[in-house]
Motif scaffolding. Sequence first.
Motif, PDB file in Angstrom:
ATOM      1  N   GLY A  69       0.834  -1.411  -0.245  1.00 20.99           N
ATOM      2  CA  GLY A  69       0.143   0.040   0.114  1.00 20.99           C
ATOM      3  C   GLY A  69       0.829   1.447   0.065  1.00 20.99           C
ATOM      4  N   LEU A  70       1.904   1.332   0.506  1.00 20.82           N
ATOM      5  CA  LEU A  70       2.719   2.516   0.730  1.00 20.82           C
ATOM      6  C   LEU A  70       3.371   2.841  -0.761  1.00 20.82           C
ATOM      7  CD1 LEU A  70       4.715   1.766   3.959  1.00 20.82           C
ATOM      8  CD2 LEU A  70       3.287   3.797   3.594  1.00 20.82           C
ATOM      9  N   THR A  71       3.463   1.747  -1.529  1.00 21.25           N
ATOM     10  CA  THR A  71       3.608   2.074  -2.875  1.00 21.25           C
ATOM     11  C   THR A  71       2.642   2.532  -3.821  1.00 21.25           C
ATOM     12  OG1 THR A  71       5.514   0.507  -2.683  1.00 21.25           O
ATOM     13  CG2 THR A  71       4.979   0.965  -4.983  1.00 21.25           C
ATOM     14  N   ASN A  72       1.537   1.839  -3.687  1.00 22.76           N
ATOM     15  CA  ASN A  72       0.277   1.811  -4.627  1.00 22.76           C
ATOM     16  C   ASN A  72      -0.764   2.739  -4.076  1.00 22.76           C
ATOM     17  OD1 ASN A  72       1.517  -0.283  -6.154  1.00 22.76           O
ATOM     18  ND2 ASN A  72       0.734  -1.952  -5.025  1.00 22.76           N
ATOM     19  N   SER A  73      -0.761   3.044  -2.943  1.00 21.46           N
ATOM     20  CA  SER A  73      -1.801   4.068  -2.514  1.00 21.46           C
ATOM     21  C   SER A  73      -1.948   5.338  -3.450  1.00 21.46           C
ATOM     22  CB  SER A  73      -1.719   4.549  -0.889  1.00 21.46           C
ATOM     23  OG  SER A  73      -2.550   5.649  -0.599  1.00 21.46           O
ATOM     24  N   VAL A 237     -13.171  -5.171   4.549  1.00 19.15           N
ATOM     25  CA  VAL A 237     -11.858  -5.487   3.656  1.00 19.15           C
ATOM     26  C   VAL A 237     -12.171  -4.725   2.369  1.00 19.15           C
ATOM     27  CG1 VAL A 237     -11.507  -7.512   1.797  1.00 19.15           C
ATOM     28  CG2 VAL A 237     -11.998  -7.983   4.400  1.00 19.15           C
ATOM     29  N   TYR A 238     -13.415  -4.159   2.272  1.00 14.07           N
ATOM     30  CA  TYR A 238     -13.597  -3.302   0.768  1.00 14.07           C
ATOM     31  C   TYR A 238     -12.827  -2.053   0.906  1.00 14.07           C
ATOM     32  CZ  TYR A 238     -16.879  -6.676  -0.739  1.00 14.07           C
ATOM     33  OH  TYR A 238     -17.665  -7.903  -1.065  1.00 14.07           O
ATOM     34  N   ARG A 239     -13.022  -1.515   2.526  1.00 16.64           N
ATOM     35  CA  ARG A 239     -11.977  -0.260   2.762  1.00 16.64           C
ATOM     36  C   ARG A 239     -10.685  -0.390   2.524  1.00 16.64           C
ATOM     37  NH1 ARG A 239     -11.609   4.579   2.242  1.00 16.64           N
ATOM     38  NH2 ARG A 239     -10.666   5.812   3.882  1.00 16.64           N
ATOM     39  N   LEU A 240     -10.266  -1.847   2.963  1.00 18.81           N
ATOM     40  CA  LEU A 240      -8.840  -1.969   2.809  1.00 18.81           C
ATOM     41  C   LEU A 240      -8.677  -1.790   1.078  1.00 18.81           C
ATOM     42  CD1 LEU A 240      -8.072  -4.776   5.194  1.00 18.81           C
ATOM     43  CD2 LEU A 240      -6.839  -2.558   5.058  1.00 18.81           C
ATOM     44  N   SER A 241      -9.389  -2.449   0.444  1.00 16.41           N
ATOM     45  CA  SER A 241      -9.041  -2.508  -1.261  1.00 16.41           C
ATOM     46  C   SER A 241      -8.878  -0.930  -1.539  1.00 16.41           C
ATOM     47  CB  SER A 241     -10.293  -3.217  -1.666  1.00 16.41           C
ATOM     48  OG  SER A 241     -10.270  -2.924  -3.177  1.00 16.41           O
ATOM     49  N   THR A 242      -9.811  -0.215  -1.006  1.00 15.95           N
ATOM     50  CA  THR A 242      -9.635   1.340  -1.779  1.00 15.95           C
ATOM     51  C   THR A 242      -8.586   1.826  -1.242  1.00 15.95           C
ATOM     52  OG1 THR A 242     -12.145   1.493  -1.746  1.00 15.95           O
ATOM     53  CG2 THR A 242     -10.812   3.446  -1.507  1.00 15.95           C
ATOM     54  N   LEU A 243      -8.105   1.629   0.200  1.00 22.98           N
ATOM     55  CA  LEU A 243      -6.844   2.098   0.678  1.00 22.98           C
ATOM     56  C   LEU A 243      -5.422   1.678   0.052  1.00 22.98           C
ATOM     57  CD1 LEU A 243      -7.780   2.023   4.382  1.00 22.98           C
ATOM     58  CD2 LEU A 243      -7.709   4.254   3.172  1.00 22.98           C
ATOM     59  N   LEU A 244      -5.603   0.550  -0.291  1.00 25.43           N
ATOM     60  CA  LEU A 244      -4.347  -0.002  -0.691  1.00 25.43           C
ATOM     61  C   LEU A 244      -4.326  -0.231  -2.504  1.00 25.43           C
ATOM     62  CD1 LEU A 244      -4.457  -3.595   1.345  1.00 25.43           C
ATOM     63  CD2 LEU A 244      -3.114  -1.493   1.768  1.00 25.43           C
TER      64      LEU A 244
END
Length: 453
Positions: A69-73, A237-244
């Motif tokens: 996520g730090l790369t793709n956010s 999990v959907y929230r994680l999907s957006t964040l990541l």
Amino acid sequence: MSPFKTLSLTALLLTTACTAVGPDPLTPPVGAVPAAFAEGQTSLAQPTGTLAFWQGYQDATLSRLIAGGLTNSLDIIAANERIRAAQADVAATQPLAAQVGGDSAISRTRSGGEGMPTATTTSANLSASFVFDLFGGATRARQGAAAAEAAAIAQVEVTRLAFLAEVIAAYADARYYQQALALTRDTIAAREATLSITNEQRSAGGATDFDVAETEALVQTARADLPNFQALFDAQVYRLSTLLNRQAAPLLAEMRNGAPQLRIPTGPGTGVPADLLRNRPDIRSAQADVVASLAAVGVATADMLPSLSLTGTVSDTGGADAWGFGPRLSLPITNQGVLRATRDRRSSEARQADLAWRSQVVAAIEDVQTGQSNLRRARERVAALEQASASYDRVYALARTNFDAGALPLVDLLEQDRQRAAARLAVASARNDAAKAWAVLQIATGAGAAVVQ
């Protein structure tokens, strides 16, 4: 005015021009900060910005998700792009870019008329100028641009901290809801066993239809909780999907494999309040805003003063060459009121930026102290609820044994069942709150802001 007088005036301005006008763009002292946090502090093992604190959870899945996520956010990517924009502004304020100007033009015209030959005329013009930074306006502009770049860099770290906070919270909640599902299924199994025994007792005349109906209602109530917990898990999990910035379906499949709830790590070290001045990126960003605002005061002040430039032109029109060279002095006389108002506004903005920076420091200290209090009380609550849950487990085990032996009424067993189920969910919820409180306190100290995968 003769050329010699003009050159003399130029020399006079060059020799008498003072250093950059306006306040020096240096962040003033913030004033006294507390020597220690209200609930004490522990030493810092390393600079907090480079500390990948989430590894303290010892959860490989969480660490992997954060690394990607730090790369793709998208938020972090956008923040990095704002750094590039600020760097372009810095380049635009460099001496050769800001003080040297000029242009060139080439034109060709054809003329003629009835009975007249057609004539083609080519003209070429080249002009250049150099603006002297007599009163430091260009210097202040460069300082302001550099401060804006520093603020943009700090804002990337602020964005990283916000990302970490949201990812950890969503992941922790997802694991909690999985635990709630497991506990609920265990409760359903226990109640189904009770229902089976109650049906057997009714067949033998030892239980009534009321007893069976009450037990069935408890089983059905527990089953009704499953879709709710499942929906809450999916939402996290959907929230994680957006964040990541990842597709939801593969992530959902990965998360459904299950994992324990996040542990509650020991620590963390918080240092002393003065550490926040260098560790918190939001404070550093506010500091840079103060510097940029002070530099803007200098630019506005320089705009009120005379400006001097050297200009030169060369032209070729129809074969006739011409050139010119000399100084140009501009005196802002008629618009002094507007320029003064602009300077006064920039001064007010600088004072506002200074107050905002000081407020940010106070808020950061509050964040850490609140985080310390919340984490300590959350740990105390977990310990108390774990003891209560263990007691309810023992009570339920005894009630079950007595019920199976026919020495305890069904109503008492069902009551103990309800209390045990509630206590187990309360422990899981408290553990989740404490695990998240640990991350909130870490982030309050600026931990993880500078970690780049």
